[in-house]
Design a protein around this motif. Structure first.
Motif, PDB file in Angstrom:
ATOM      1  N   LEU A  21      -4.822   9.664  -9.028  1.00  0.00           N
ATOM      2  CA  LEU A  21      -5.400   8.345  -8.734  1.00  0.00           C
ATOM      3  C   LEU A  21      -4.625   7.591  -7.658  1.00  0.00           C
ATOM      4  O   LEU A  21      -4.878   6.405  -7.433  1.00  0.00           O
ATOM      5  N   ALA A  22      -3.691   8.238  -6.983  1.00  0.00           N
ATOM      6  CA  ALA A  22      -2.789   7.549  -6.054  1.00  0.00           C
ATOM      7  C   ALA A  22      -3.543   6.859  -4.921  1.00  0.00           C
ATOM      8  O   ALA A  22      -3.240   5.713  -4.581  1.00  0.00           O
ATOM      9  N   ALA A  23      -4.515   7.520  -4.344  1.00  0.00           N
ATOM     10  CA  ALA A  23      -5.252   6.925  -3.222  1.00  0.00           C
ATOM     11  C   ALA A  23      -6.041   5.690  -3.680  1.00  0.00           C
ATOM     12  O   ALA A  23      -5.998   4.642  -3.025  1.00  0.00           O
ATOM     13  N   MET A  24      -6.727   5.808  -4.797  1.00  0.00           N
ATOM     14  CA  MET A  24      -7.509   4.679  -5.297  1.00  0.00           C
ATOM     15  C   MET A  24      -6.615   3.503  -5.689  1.00  0.00           C
ATOM     16  O   MET A  24      -6.920   2.346  -5.386  1.00  0.00           O
ATOM     17  N   LEU A  25      -5.499   3.790  -6.356  1.00  0.00           N
ATOM     18  CA  LEU A  25      -4.586   2.725  -6.758  1.00  0.00           C
ATOM     19  C   LEU A  25      -3.968   2.028  -5.557  1.00  0.00           C
ATOM     20  O   LEU A  25      -3.810   0.801  -5.548  1.00  0.00           O
ATOM     21  N   PHE A  52       0.829  -1.203   0.000  1.00  0.00           N
ATOM     22  CA  PHE A  52       0.000   0.000   0.000  1.00  0.00           C
ATOM     23  C   PHE A  52       0.867   1.258   0.000  1.00  0.00           C
ATOM     24  O   PHE A  52       0.674   2.168  -0.811  1.00  0.00           O
ATOM     25  N   VAL A  53       1.840   1.295   0.902  1.00  0.00           N
ATOM     26  CA  VAL A  53       2.713   2.463   1.015  1.00  0.00           C
ATOM     27  C   VAL A  53       3.562   2.623  -0.245  1.00  0.00           C
ATOM     28  O   VAL A  53       3.716   3.740  -0.772  1.00  0.00           O
ATOM     29  N   ALA A  54       4.102   1.515  -0.751  1.00  0.00           N
ATOM     30  CA  ALA A  54       4.942   1.580  -1.949  1.00  0.00           C
ATOM     31  C   ALA A  54       4.152   2.089  -3.153  1.00  0.00           C
ATOM     32  O   ALA A  54       4.635   2.940  -3.911  1.00  0.00           O
ATOM     33  N   VAL A  55       2.937   1.593  -3.337  1.00  0.00           N
ATOM     34  CA  VAL A  55       2.113   2.038  -4.465  1.00  0.00           C
ATOM     35  C   VAL A  55       1.714   3.497  -4.298  1.00  0.00           C
ATOM     36  O   VAL A  55       1.721   4.260  -5.266  1.00  0.00           O
ATOM     37  N   LEU A  56       1.410   3.902  -3.085  1.00  0.00           N
ATOM     38  CA  LEU A  56       1.047   5.298  -2.845  1.00  0.00           C
ATOM     39  C   LEU A  56       2.195   6.233  -3.212  1.00  0.00           C
ATOM     40  O   LEU A  56       2.000   7.248  -3.889  1.00  0.00           O
TER      41      LEU A  56
END
Length: 95
Positions: free
Chosen positions: A60-64, A45-49
């Protein structure tokens, strides 16, 4: 170009969830297994954010990141349960 980046990121996410789930499946108790899978999903989650903000998907960072968390949670849980079942059957087949 952004969609190619998104595709390879999702492929890496699936690979990380499978590998992490297989490692969590080797833990001794179910409580540790669940804790490991949730920790892995939180790290993803943190890495994708962070990467989504830098990679051109800041809107779209939060949704992704939420989708990646849930997706990796499911994949890692399935991989860990499968690994646990395989190891239990191997132990049962030993003479």
């Amino acid at each position: 170009m952004h969609y190619e980046y998104l595709f390879w990121s999702m492929a890496a996410l699936v690979a990380a969830a499978l590998a992490g789930g297989a490692l969590c499946g080797r833990l001794h108790s179910v409580r540790h297994l669940v804790t490991g899978v949730v920790a892995l999903a939180a790290a993803i989650f943190v890495a994708v954010l962070l990467m989504a903000r830098q990679g051109g998907f800041s809107d779209l960072a939060a949704m992704l990141s939420i989708a990646a968390f849930m997706f990796s949670l499911v994949i890692a849980a399935a991989a860990s349960l499968l690994t646990r079942r395989i190891l239990q059957r191997r132990r049962a087949d030993r003479p």
